[in-house]
Design an enzyme around this catalytic site. Structure first.
Site, mmCIF file in Angstrom:
data_model
loop_
_atom_site.group_PDB
_atom_site.id
_atom_site.type_symbol
_atom_site.label_atom_id
_atom_site.label_comp_id
_atom_site.label_asym_id
_atom_site.label_seq_id
_atom_site.Cartn_x
_atom_site.Cartn_y
_atom_site.Cartn_z
ATOM 1 N N ASP A 21 -2.363 1.375 0.714
ATOM 2 C CA ASP A 21 -2.086 2.790 0.501
ATOM 3 C C ASP A 21 -0.720 3.052 1.128
ATOM 4 O O ASP A 21 -0.586 3.110 2.346
ATOM 5 C CB ASP A 21 -3.183 3.624 1.176
ATOM 6 C CG ASP A 21 -2.904 5.122 1.104
ATOM 7 O OD1 ASP A 21 -1.853 5.509 0.550
ATOM 8 O OD2 ASP A 21 -3.737 5.898 1.616
ATOM 9 N N LYS A 34 8.753 8.120 0.742
ATOM 10 C CA LYS A 34 8.034 8.200 -0.532
ATOM 11 C C LYS A 34 8.530 9.373 -1.373
ATOM 12 O O LYS A 34 8.519 9.322 -2.592
ATOM 13 C CB LYS A 34 6.537 8.350 -0.246
ATOM 14 C CG LYS A 34 5.631 8.221 -1.455
ATOM 15 C CD LYS A 34 4.173 8.216 -1.016
ATOM 16 C CE LYS A 34 3.202 8.119 -2.157
ATOM 17 N NZ LYS A 34 1.807 8.039 -1.652
ATOM 18 N N ASP A 72 -6.889 15.391 -3.700
ATOM 19 C CA ASP A 72 -6.154 14.490 -2.812
ATOM 20 C C ASP A 72 -4.881 15.162 -2.317
ATOM 21 O O ASP A 72 -3.906 15.270 -3.055
ATOM 22 C CB ASP A 72 -5.834 13.199 -3.591
ATOM 23 C CG ASP A 72 -5.064 12.187 -2.748
ATOM 24 O OD1 ASP A 72 -4.713 12.491 -1.595
ATOM 25 O OD2 ASP A 72 -4.808 11.080 -3.257
#
Lengths: 626, 176
Positions: A25, A87, A208
């Site tokens: 992850d 990210k 999420d």
């Protein structure tokens, strides 16, 4: 070289023949690596017992970069060389990143690739390289925990990541030397972690909310098949935004806004995060804010914090509504709601999601770990450790793919929430006599105007046979694979000529750029690129020989004596080549074996289809045979 | 595999407009279990590439048969009638007039007093008209009246376009 270990068909490999596969992850704030050990998926800890690796890299002039907690510890004193939340920059153009620029303390430089580059004491770093450094740290941890080289990895991405962001992640895996089995959508991974425990049938929603991204997926579960019906999200919305809003509020309240410099800005954000975390348990928090050499006491209540983040929470619920509509599912049909991501610890988020779906969301698995655990379960299946597994994940394209047409408009070719893999052909014609080339601009997004969508790539079709205007018909096929990645091919229909395509990704690294980075990294690491190429080709050669042997053991009846003997000879030939230690010859041998076994692969695929249609699965047939 | 087999044969279903959606979904899942690239992940590159192509074909077949309009269009194309590219035959003026009125109502919906309720009303209206046209098509198709079947499909295309316009406006409301 290790001897090949081949399990009999239908039998699980012996424990010592299990392959080392991990789920990663790669998060905005924290990253994790997990693996299936003794039948259970667990996250792997570092030597200090920490499971979460902060997604932070600190570059140094001469020494290798620090990753994780050590990097984070130095963030305040060395803000320019300490990269966090990278990210958010993956697959984005320098312009888009400048939009976020005010909040980022890095020095940005545009590069030839259109991707931003971060200036550090160790040179300019692309977001892909920074991510690769995080992946390398996780891979090292996994090798130590599992006791050897990794056979493969599944890396998770937000479901709502576009093609460029997915490609950037794939490139980072390649730079880190990982064998990427699949890019897996984070909510789907979470559903796997939950669903396999519960063996349920029905429709579930996965909410999420991570550090920097938000996803909602609606899935239908049916006997191990996880079918994504719709997905939606926002790749620039997460807990970091909560921190930022709170930091702004703190600065306002303290009157220290003018005294902010890059290093105290980091300090304020860190303080905001701590206050946010404390507000999960406490009603009121008092802390000391320091900026520019001054310190002020600040007080924040949970109600104040909730008022600050309410617009963001509402935004996520609107996205949920849209995903339900796309899935053609009513709220009342949702059997379970699963919460994923550290930001779902915020009480207001849990309450709002509970109210929206009219049911208490699941929080039984640690929301930080659930994605890595799901990824590890899929990695275990994909690498071949569980040949009898029923698990199958069917995912969708998150954002529509389209082409630029006249007047700066976008014509959609593949709509969002179309199941992948998918292929769509579109025909084009020339508008001038003798025209031999044509430019095509591919975009991703839902809006009508080119300027409102993400530019993915520009293609130039060349070598079109010269004909009268409108006579040439060029069929361009867009294919999206199971990773959600696009590829394009083209053919002129009247002559059958295959037009060549030049791809220029709008915000990505070219293959050459990646090859160069790989070379550079080896120069620095004083390793031998040749040695790595050789090892890669040897592993690949062994892999395809094993695969073919297993296939022949399973479906020997599809081959005549002569055909089987022919394949045996080809395999023996490749096995000899493996010993030559010449990676180019091994690569050629792999190609030759692949060609020689083409017909067998097709026959096996046909047989699969007839079996599925006659209502028998291979498992059932195996059981009948035993 | 023979990708030239028609989608009904590929999914093992009888050729026709009436379709058992549960049966379709179950056959789709059974084929996915065999064909999906994840099922071939540790096999040769060639098998993996084949798996991607086959799954893409399966997804296309499933999407085509699942949607009433696409299923109807597909049946006509099997009968040699292309409804998607050729010029449309003349539709009756009453239908066209009604379409124009509907279109105006849709365009005005965002400015109406309760945009969401108005769009919901129009969506329901379009859906019920589509339902009627689907049974028109089913009748025509079964009795072999291809010209009538084609007419029904042309009308369905109009309404489906309107339906997606309503959906786009609803999307915009969500964004605000």
């Amino acid at each position: 070289m290790a001897l090949l270990q081949i399990a009999e068909p239908g039998q699980s490999p012996e424990p010592h023949a299990r392959k080392r596969a991990v789920g990663i992850d790669l998060g905005t704030t924290n990253s994790l690596v997990a693996s299936v050990r003794d039948g259970i998926a667990v996250t792997l800890a570092d030597a200090q017992g920490e499971h979460l690796l902060p997604s932070v890299v600190r570059y140094r002039a001469t020494e290798p970069p620090l990753v994780g907690g050590e990097a984070l510890a130095g963030a305040a004193q060395d803000p320019h060389n300490t990269i966090s939340s990278v990210k958010r920059l993956m697959g984005r153009g320098a312009d888009a990143v400048k939009g976020l620029g005010e909040e980022l303390p890095y020095r940005l430089a545009a590069s030839d690739s259109g991707m931003p580059s971060l200036q550090t004491v160790a040179g300019n770093k692309s977001p892909v390289e920074v991510s690769a450094d995080i992946l390398s740290a996780l891979a090292k941890r996994a090798r130590e925990a599992l006791g050897g080289e990794l056979d493969g990895a599944v890396i998770t991405v937000p479901a709502y990541f576009d093609d460029a962001q997915r490609q950037a992640t794939k490139d980072a895996a390649r730079l880190a030397g990982l064998n990427l089995l699949r890019l897996l959508n984070e909510p789907t991974a979470a559903a796997v972690a939950y669903g396999l425990d519960q063996k349920e049938e029905g429709v579930i929603a996965v909410y999420d909310l991570g550090g920097g991204t938000f996803d909602i997926s609606i899935l239908r579960l049916n006997r191990g098949v996880f079918e994504v019906l719709a997905t939606g999200g926002d790749t620039a919305l997460g807990g970091d935004d909560f921190d930022r809003l709170l930091a702004q509020y703190l600065l306002q309240q303290s009157g220290l806004a003018d005294r902010l410099d890059p290093s105290s800005a980091r300090g304020v954000t860190t303080l905001a995060r701590r206050i946010k975390e404390r507000l999960t348990e406490e009603e009121k928090v008092t802390e000391t804010l320091s900026a520019g050499g001054q310190s002020v006491t600040v007080r924040v209540s949970r109600a104040q914090f909730e008022a600050l983040i309410e617009p963001l929470v509402k935004r996520t619920l609107r996205t949920c509504r849209r995903a339900l509509k796309d899935a053609g599912i009513d709220k009342t049909e949702i059997a379970e709601v699963v919460m994923v991501g550290g930001s779902t610890r915020v009480p207001r988020v849990r309450a709002a999601v509970g109210e929206f779906f009219g049911r208490a969301p699941h929080i039984d698995i640690d929301p930080d770990r659930v994605v890595a655990i799901g990824a590890a379960l899929q990695a275990d299946v994909l690498v071949g450790n569980k040949p009898d597994s029923d698990m199958l994940l069917l995912d969708v394209l998150p954002l529509s793919l389209g082409l630029e047409t006249m007047g700066g408009l976008v014509e959609k070719i593949i709509h969002r929430n179309t199941p992948i893999p998918v292929a769509r052909a579109q025909e084009f014609t020339t508008y001038q006599d003798g025209q031999t080339a044509m430019a095509i601009h591919v975009l991703q997004g839902e809006r009508e105007l080119v300027s409102d969508c993400r530019s993915l790539a520009r293609f130039v079709l060349r070598d079109i046979p010269p004909m009268a205007a409108g006579a040439a018909k060029i069929r361009v096929t867009f294919q999206v694979d199971a990773d959600g990645l696009l590829s394009v091919s083209a053919q002129e229909l009247s002559t059958g000529a295959v037009s060549s395509i030049q791809v220029k990704p709008s915000y990505g690294l070219s293959d050459e750029a990646i090859a160069q980075m790989l070379k550079d990294s080896y120069r620095h690491a004083a390793e031998d690129l040749e040695a790595r190429n050789l090892r890669e080709q040897q592993v690949e050669a062994e892999r395809i020989i094993t695969a073919l042997r297993t296939a022949m053991a399973q479906d020997r009846e599809l081959l005549s004596e002569a055909e089987a003997a022919g394949l045996e000879a080809e395999m023996a030939n490749l096995e000899r080549l493996i010993e030559t230690a010449d990676y180019r010859r091994i690569a050629a041998g792999i190609e030759q074996l692949a060609k020689a076994s083409d017909f067998f692969a097709s026959r096996r695929m046909d047989q699969s289809i007839s079996r599925a249609l006659s209502g028998h699965t291979i498992d059932e047939i195996d059981q009948e045979a035993h | 595999m023979d990708m030239t087999r028609n989608y009904f044969e590929f999914l093992g279903l009888p050729v026709g407009f009436e379709i058992d959606q549960a049966e379709l979904a179950s056959r789709y899942r059974a084929l996915q279990r065999q064909l999906h690239p994840d099922r071939h992940a540790h096999q040769s590159d060639r098998e993996q590439r084949l798996a991607v192509q086959h799954t893409a074909h399966l997804n296309e077949a499933y999407a085509t048969l699942k949607s009433p309009l696409r299923r109807a269009q597909y049946l006509l194309s099997l009968a040699g009638i292309e409804t998607r590219h050729d010029r449309a035959p003349q539709l009756d003026p009453a239908f066209l007039m009604e379409q124009m009125e509907l279109r105006e109502q849709v365009a005005a919906a965002p400015e109406s007093r309760a945009p969401e309720a108005e769009l919901e009303r129009l969506r329901a209206l379009v859906e019920s008209e589509l339902g009627t046209l689907e049974s028109d098509f089913a009748h025509a198709w079964e009795s072999g009246a291809l010209a009538q079947a084609e007419l029904a499909v042309r009308k369905m295309q109009f309404l489906t376009k309107l339906q997606s316009e309503v959906a786009a406006l609803e999307d915009k409301l969500f964004d605000e």
